[in-house]
Scaffold this motif. Structure first.
Motif, PDB file in Angstrom:
ATOM      1  N   ALA A 165     -27.859  16.594  -4.334  1.00  0.00           N
ATOM      2  CA  ALA A 165     -27.352  17.390  -2.714  1.00  0.00           C
ATOM      3  C   ALA A 165     -27.530  19.116  -2.670  1.00  0.00           C
ATOM      4  CB  ALA A 165     -25.859  17.261  -2.470  1.00  0.00           C
ATOM      5  N   ASN A 166     -28.063  19.538  -3.869  1.00  0.00           N
ATOM      6  CA  ASN A 166     -28.037  20.622  -3.418  1.00  0.00           C
ATOM      7  C   ASN A 166     -30.215  20.862  -2.843  1.00  0.00           C
ATOM      8  OD1 ASN A 166     -27.679  23.807  -3.986  1.00  0.00           O
ATOM      9  ND2 ASN A 166     -30.034  23.381  -5.781  1.00  0.00           N
ATOM     10  N   GLY A 167     -30.930  20.086  -3.226  1.00  0.00           N
ATOM     11  CA  GLY A 167     -32.083  19.939  -2.443  1.00  0.00           C
ATOM     12  C   GLY A 167     -32.385  19.756  -1.152  1.00  0.00           C
ATOM     13  N   ILE A 168     -30.964  18.793  -0.754  1.00  0.00           N
ATOM     14  CA  ILE A 168     -30.990  18.762   1.031  1.00  0.00           C
ATOM     15  C   ILE A 168     -30.478  19.564   1.375  1.00  0.00           C
ATOM     16  CG2 ILE A 168     -29.524  16.791   2.413  1.00  0.00           C
ATOM     17  CD1 ILE A 168     -31.993  15.552   1.025  1.00  0.00           C
ATOM     18  N   VAL A 169     -30.204  20.601   0.748  1.00  0.00           N
ATOM     19  CA  VAL A 169     -29.400  21.781   1.864  1.00  0.00           C
ATOM     20  C   VAL A 169     -30.920  22.602   1.830  1.00  0.00           C
ATOM     21  CG1 VAL A 169     -28.689  24.716   1.154  1.00  0.00           C
ATOM     22  CG2 VAL A 169     -27.634  22.579   0.052  1.00  0.00           C
ATOM     23  N   TYR A 170     -31.738  22.460   1.291  1.00  0.00           N
ATOM     24  CA  TYR A 170     -33.666  22.485   1.402  1.00  0.00           C
ATOM     25  C   TYR A 170     -33.758  21.963   2.263  1.00  0.00           C
ATOM     26  CZ  TYR A 170     -31.478  26.473  -1.247  1.00  0.00           C
ATOM     27  OH  TYR A 170     -30.583  27.759  -1.841  1.00  0.00           O
ATOM     28  N   GLY A 171     -33.219  21.271   2.798  1.00  0.00           N
ATOM     29  CA  GLY A 171     -34.036  20.372   3.853  1.00  0.00           C
ATOM     30  C   GLY A 171     -35.196  19.307   2.934  1.00  0.00           C
ATOM     31  N   ILE A 172     -34.747  18.664   1.073  1.00  0.00           N
ATOM     32  CA  ILE A 172     -36.090  18.099   0.640  1.00  0.00           C
ATOM     33  C   ILE A 172     -35.141  17.455  -0.402  1.00  0.00           C
ATOM     34  CG2 ILE A 172     -37.416  18.476  -1.180  1.00  0.00           C
ATOM     35  CD1 ILE A 172     -37.168  21.619  -1.127  1.00  0.00           C
ATOM     36  N   PRO A 173     -35.451  15.766   0.076  1.00  0.00           N
ATOM     37  CA  PRO A 173     -34.521  15.040  -1.072  1.00  0.00           C
ATOM     38  C   PRO A 173     -35.557  15.102  -1.611  1.00  0.00           C
ATOM     39  CG  PRO A 173     -35.963  14.152   1.402  1.00  0.00           C
ATOM     40  CD  PRO A 173     -36.207  15.555   1.285  1.00  0.00           C
ATOM     41  N   TRP A 174     -35.314  14.770  -3.336  1.00  0.00           N
ATOM     42  CA  TRP A 174     -35.559  15.155  -4.670  1.00  0.00           C
ATOM     43  C   TRP A 174     -34.768  14.710  -5.434  1.00  0.00           C
ATOM     44  CZ3 TRP A 174     -34.460  18.279  -8.500  1.00  0.00           C
ATOM     45  CH2 TRP A 174     -33.307  19.454  -8.486  1.00  0.00           C
ATOM     46  N   GLY A 175     -35.338  14.624  -6.378  1.00  0.00           N
ATOM     47  CA  GLY A 175     -34.464  13.769  -8.052  1.00  0.00           C
ATOM     48  C   GLY A 175     -33.206  13.461  -7.139  1.00  0.00           C
ATOM     49  N   GLY A 176     -31.936  13.697  -8.133  1.00  0.00           N
ATOM     50  CA  GLY A 176     -30.422  12.926  -8.447  1.00  0.00           C
ATOM     51  C   GLY A 176     -30.100  12.380  -9.826  1.00  0.00           C
ATOM     52  N   ASP A 177     -30.105  13.267 -10.448  1.00  0.00           N
ATOM     53  CA  ASP A 177     -29.283  12.542 -11.907  1.00  0.00           C
ATOM     54  C   ASP A 177     -27.778  11.410 -11.777  1.00  0.00           C
ATOM     55  OD1 ASP A 177     -31.622  13.748 -12.853  1.00  0.00           O
ATOM     56  OD2 ASP A 177     -31.338  15.402 -13.242  1.00  0.00           O
ATOM     57  N   ALA A 178     -27.908  10.545 -12.080  1.00  0.00           N
ATOM     58  CA  ALA A 178     -26.895   9.737 -12.317  1.00  0.00           C
ATOM     59  C   ALA A 178     -25.282  10.606 -12.942  1.00  0.00           C
ATOM     60  CB  ALA A 178     -26.552   8.601 -12.538  1.00  0.00           C
ATOM     61  N   ASP A 179     -26.189  11.628 -14.105  1.00  0.00           N
ATOM     62  CA  ASP A 179     -24.583  12.005 -14.856  1.00  0.00           C
ATOM     63  C   ASP A 179     -24.592  13.075 -14.014  1.00  0.00           C
ATOM     64  OD1 ASP A 179     -27.440  13.467 -15.909  1.00  0.00           O
ATOM     65  OD2 ASP A 179     -27.130  13.007 -17.537  1.00  0.00           O
ATOM     66  N   THR A 180     -25.337  13.809 -13.320  1.00  0.00           N
ATOM     67  CA  THR A 180     -25.127  15.045 -12.846  1.00  0.00           C
ATOM     68  C   THR A 180     -23.999  15.007 -11.082  1.00  0.00           C
ATOM     69  OG1 THR A 180     -26.945  15.635 -14.076  1.00  0.00           O
ATOM     70  CG2 THR A 180     -25.501  17.770 -12.358  1.00  0.00           C
ATOM     71  N   TRP A 181     -22.334  15.096 -10.971  1.00  0.00           N
ATOM     72  CA  TRP A 181     -22.463  14.488 -10.189  1.00  0.00           C
ATOM     73  C   TRP A 181     -20.912  15.417  -9.866  1.00  0.00           C
ATOM     74  CZ3 TRP A 181     -17.631  12.005 -10.157  1.00  0.00           C
ATOM     75  CH2 TRP A 181     -16.715  12.529 -11.525  1.00  0.00           C
ATOM     76  N   LYS A 182     -20.716  15.243  -8.408  1.00  0.00           N
ATOM     77  CA  LYS A 182     -19.771  15.647  -7.987  1.00  0.00           C
ATOM     78  C   LYS A 182     -18.267  15.288  -6.921  1.00  0.00           C
ATOM     79  CE  LYS A 182     -17.428  20.973  -7.349  1.00  0.00           C
ATOM     80  NZ  LYS A 182     -17.044  20.602  -8.476  1.00  0.00           N
ATOM     81  N   MET A 183     -17.013  15.273  -7.043  1.00  0.00           N
ATOM     82  CA  MET A 183     -16.541  14.778  -5.948  1.00  0.00           C
ATOM     83  C   MET A 183     -15.782  15.859  -5.242  1.00  0.00           C
ATOM     84  SD  MET A 183     -17.171  10.962  -6.110  1.00  0.00           S
ATOM     85  CE  MET A 183     -15.858  10.345  -5.596  1.00  0.00           C
ATOM     86  N   VAL A 184     -16.405  15.815  -3.612  1.00  0.00           N
ATOM     87  CA  VAL A 184     -15.285  16.288  -2.856  1.00  0.00           C
ATOM     88  C   VAL A 184     -15.024  16.245  -2.473  1.00  0.00           C
ATOM     89  CG1 VAL A 184     -16.448  18.734  -1.151  1.00  0.00           C
ATOM     90  CG2 VAL A 184     -17.128  18.252  -3.660  1.00  0.00           C
ATOM     91  N   ASP A 185     -13.733  15.983  -1.561  1.00  0.00           N
ATOM     92  CA  ASP A 185     -13.045  15.404  -0.051  1.00  0.00           C
ATOM     93  C   ASP A 185     -13.178  13.854  -0.121  1.00  0.00           C
ATOM     94  OD1 ASP A 185     -11.669  17.910   0.665  1.00  0.00           O
ATOM     95  OD2 ASP A 185     -13.536  17.918   2.100  1.00  0.00           O
ATOM     96  N   GLY A 186     -13.083  13.484  -1.400  1.00  0.00           N
ATOM     97  CA  GLY A 186     -13.259  11.797  -1.452  1.00  0.00           C
ATOM     98  C   GLY A 186     -14.819  11.669  -1.211  1.00  0.00           C
ATOM     99  N   LYS A 187     -15.630  12.160  -1.344  1.00  0.00           N
ATOM    100  CA  LYS A 187     -17.553  11.696  -0.902  1.00  0.00           C
ATOM    101  C   LYS A 187     -18.284  11.893  -2.396  1.00  0.00           C
ATOM    102  CE  LYS A 187     -17.262  12.528   3.969  1.00  0.00           C
ATOM    103  NZ  LYS A 187     -17.649  13.058   4.554  1.00  0.00           N
ATOM    104  N   LEU A 188     -19.271  11.254  -2.622  1.00  0.00           N
ATOM    105  CA  LEU A 188     -19.789  11.768  -4.062  1.00  0.00           C
ATOM    106  C   LEU A 188     -21.008  12.329  -3.617  1.00  0.00           C
ATOM    107  CD1 LEU A 188     -20.448  10.965  -7.207  1.00  0.00           C
ATOM    108  CD2 LEU A 188     -20.796   8.554  -6.052  1.00  0.00           C
TER     109      LEU A 188
END
Length: 159
Positions: free
Chosen positions: A106-129
């Motif tokens: 999600a932080n990469g997308i803030v900069y317009g870059i679809p990269w990474g994504g580790d299943a063990d590092t995550w956060k729920m915000v307003d019912g979204k993963l």
């Protein structure tokens, strides 16, 4: 006017550049779920989050590895689950359990870059993963959650 590079050189250079796109195109099924953080595994071409159970984040508040025994294909992407119960929940309402931004950091997308994504590092915000590329990415995202979600949503739709 002479060109500094020959035509065959430019053709080879273009072929090399486009070859790098093959990994990204493999992650882009011809469906509305694209791009996605999916990899090939065994007989499945596009396994979301390397086989982690997306339902477990919502029901158990943890990440859990799914099993090829319990899987569903949704929009050309394979989702694996830790149990038949999780598979049934997903099958009933798949959109509810989809990670934001195709499971990319999600932080990469803030900069317009679809990269990474580790299943063990995550956060729920307003019912979204939201998935992150590591603890540092999640920490940076948490500095302004509302603003970062707004910016990432904008990039995800426009880019």
């Amino acid at each position: 006017m002479t060109m500094p590079f020959s035509r065959p050189f430019l053709v080879v250079l273009l072929a090399i550049a486009l070859a790098g796109c093959s990994a990204m195109s493999a992650q882009n099924p011809s469906s509305k779920l694209k791009p996605v953080n999916a990899v090939a595994d065994a007989s499945d071409e596009r396994v979301m989050l390397k086989g982690h159970d997306v339902v477990a984040y919502f029901t158990q508040n943890k990440h859990a590895l799914g099993s090829p025994q319990f899987k569903s294909v949704y929009e050309g992407v394979t989702f694996r689950f830790a149990s038949a119960e999780h598979k049934a929940l997903f099958d009933k309402e798949p959109a509810k359990y989809l990670p934001q931004y195709g499971g990319y950091c999600a932080n990469g997308i803030v900069y317009g870059i679809p990269w990474g994504g580790d299943a063990d590092t995550w956060k729920m915000v307003d019912g979204k993963l939201y998935i992150f590329g590591g603890r540092g990415s999640m920490d940076a995202f948490e500095l302004d959650i509302k603003g970062n979600i707004a910016l990432a949503d904008k990039y995800w739709v426009e880019e």
